[in-house]
Design an enzyme around this catalytic site. Structure first.
Site, short mmCIF file in Angstrom:
data_model
loop_
_atom_site.label_atom_id
_atom_site.label_comp_id
_atom_site.label_asym_id
_atom_site.label_seq_id
_atom_site.Cartn_x
_atom_site.Cartn_y
_atom_site.Cartn_z
CD GLU A 175 -19.25 1.21 -35.93
OE1 GLU A 175 -18.56 2.25 -36.02
OE2 GLU A 175 -20.40 1.19 -35.49
CB CYS A 280 -21.83 15.29 -45.54
SG CYS A 280 -20.26 16.05 -45.82
#
Ligand code: NAD
Length: 495
Positions: A175, A280
């Site tokens: 979002e 990541c």
């Protein structure tokens, strides 16, 4: 303010009145409102995905491949626009954003080979006049839930392969930067994908829970933080779904005394501070082995000071802001904890300000030395531009650090010793390993995934692991006895 809707059955629509502001991280100002979808939005998505998938699963793999090939061309044509959408909402530099879209595009290229990739296995005469073969069939409706840090690439790890395999796909993007997913869906439609095969539903954990509890969804692919990955894995499995949930990371780069030091430093700077450390596969721990430590710290420090931290609109920017005010505060809090717990703060990125962008979410490159394994900044994922140097006496101590850590996403070693390198690649308990490369991200035709707390589930993403995840294996055993119609006198020639 621009409104960001869902992409349902080929159109931009939304039914819920709830919305959330999407910020420009460089200025801290709201630039759009994204819908937080309701049950009504979700039901429309399911209805359209279900109907479309029945026909899509019967469309030949070759026809699916041709649509993917058109899609590849459209992404290439629109790559600058896609990269700007990523940069505007995420804050990363344009070069970084473009690179990430390219990595996603490579998965589309891989998926174009679907007629070949779906070929099964065949054995003739497993018994007398008995043949056996295996085929891979689609699961049905697959879902993907993705993080903010790669708003184009991570969704593209998933949906091109799921769709190529004959499934429909529902994407729930982050979002925090949802716009790129919608543009990617529009382009797929333009490429000839039937309506309903790729739907995008915006929202937060409410929509995630609708996905996890839906009886119509067969599989869930998740990428995000470890606590949420665990929750997604457990809830999906409880509800009988196939699930792959990729979590957080704490990637170590080991620098041996015989390493090419300048290359190692370049690697640490790019992988530690690139994209403000919000990757990541970012290097957050540099393990300095033996007497190389002082020189390593001094070189990283001097290079880190040269980095230009500025908004993505500055084409000379090396590093943009982090994603939100809360995340900036969280990173700065970790830096304070590091100081309190006794690490040496060599470069402090707190309170970093840029003239004209005082409300932006910038954190400067930060460097700690003398970090130890009991410290919070070593144990936890910070997900910001903070590199911790930990000193190890020898190689044994270094590989034990890598292996004892809870996370197991990526790691790398810099050395000129083949024996050490071979030992490291064989014995490190990590999913993706590099030798003299800082970010060992596998290409689209290999598979991406970590070990330990970095992945929950049995399959990594993309490559053949992706094909296997998005298909069910069926094995057929078939015998044709003598034909009744041809009569007892009919005998087939023996050669
Ligand atoms: P996040 O876990 O906060 O969010 C990921 C997704 O989960 C979002 O779509 C979000 O809406 C949803 N979500 C968040 N909280 C939820 C909850 N309580 N219940 C249900 N759904 C929820 O992650 P993020 O901050 O967007 O992304 C950063 C994290 O992702 C880092 O930990 C990073 O290491 C990780 N990451 C991992 C990989 C990998 O390949 N292993 C790749 C990229 C990012």
């Amino acid at each position: 303010m621009r409104k960001i809707h869902n992409f349902i059955n080929g159109s931009s629509v939304s039914f819920s009145k709830n919305e959330l502001i999407v910020d420009d991280p460089s200025t801290g100002e709201g630039i759009a409102k994204v819908v937080l979808s309701s049950v009504e939005d979700f039901n429309k998505v399911i209805e359209s995905s279900k109907k479309a998938q029945v026909i899509w699963s019967q469309t030949t793999p070759l026809k699916r491949s041709r649509i993917l090939s058109n899609y590849k061309n459209l992404i290439e044509k629109n790559i600058n626009e896609l990269a700007s959408i990523v940069s505007e909402e995420h804050g990363k530099t344009l070069a970084d954003a473009k690179g990430s879209v390219t990595r996603g595009l490579e998965v589309v290229e891989f998926a174009c080979g679907i007629p070949h990739l779906l070929k099964g296995e065949f054995s003739q005469n497993v018994g007398t006049n008995i043949d056996s073969w295996s085929i891979r069939q689609p699961l049905g409706i697959c879902a993907g839930i993705t993080p903010f840090n790669f708003p184009a690439m991570v969704p593209m790890w998933m949906y091109p392969i799921a769709i190529a395999c004959g499934n429909s796909f529902i994407l729930k993007p982050s979002e925090k930067d949802p716009s790129c997913s919608l543009r990617l869906a529009e382009l797929f439609s333009e490429a000839g994908l039937p309506d309903g095969i790729f739907n995008v539903i915006n929202g937060d954990k409410e929509v995630v829970n609708l996905i996890l509890n839906s009886q119509d969804i067969s599989s869930v692919s998740f990428v995000g933080s470890t606590p949420v990955a665990k929750y997604i894995y457990e809830t999906s499995a409880k509800n009988g779904k196939r699930v792959q949930a990729l979590g957080g990371a704490k990637n170590h780069l080991v620098v041996m005394p015989d390493a090419n030091l300048n290359q190692a430093v370049d690697g640490i700077i790019g992988a530690g501070y690139g994209s403000a450390g919000e990757r990541c596969m970012a290097i957050s721990v540099a393990v300095a082995v033996g007497d190389i430590a002082d020189e390593l710290v001094s070189k990283i420090h001097s290079e880190a000071q040269k980095l230009k931290v500025s908004p993505w609109t500055d084409e000379n920017s090396d590093m943009g802001p982090v994603i939100s005010k809360e995340h900036k505060e969280k990173i700065e809090n970790y830096i304070s904890i590091g100081v309190k717990e006794g690490a040496t703060l060599v470069e402090d990125g707190r309170k970093f300000k840029i003239q004209g962008y005082e409300n932006g979410y910038f954190v400067g490159p930060t460097l700690f030395d003398n970090v130890t394994k009991d410290m919070t900044i070593y144990k936890e994922e910070i997900f910001g531009p903070v590199v911790s140097v930990i000193r190890a006496k020898n190689y044994d101590e270094a590989i034990n650090l890598v292996n004892d850590h809870d996370y197991g996403n990526g790691t790398s070693i810099y050395t000129s010793d083949g024996e050490i390198s071979r030992h490291f690649t064989t014995h490190s308990k990590i999913g993706m390993v590099g030798v003299n490369v800082p970010i060992p991200v596998p290409m689209a035709f290999h598979s991406f995934g970590g070990w330990k707390q970095s992945l929950f589930g049995d399959h990594s993403v993309h490559g053949m692991e992706g094909i296997h995840f998005y298909t069910k294996l069926k094995t057929v055993t078939s015998r044709w006895p003598k034909s009744i119609q041809s009569g007892p006198e009919f005998v087939l020639p023996t050669n």
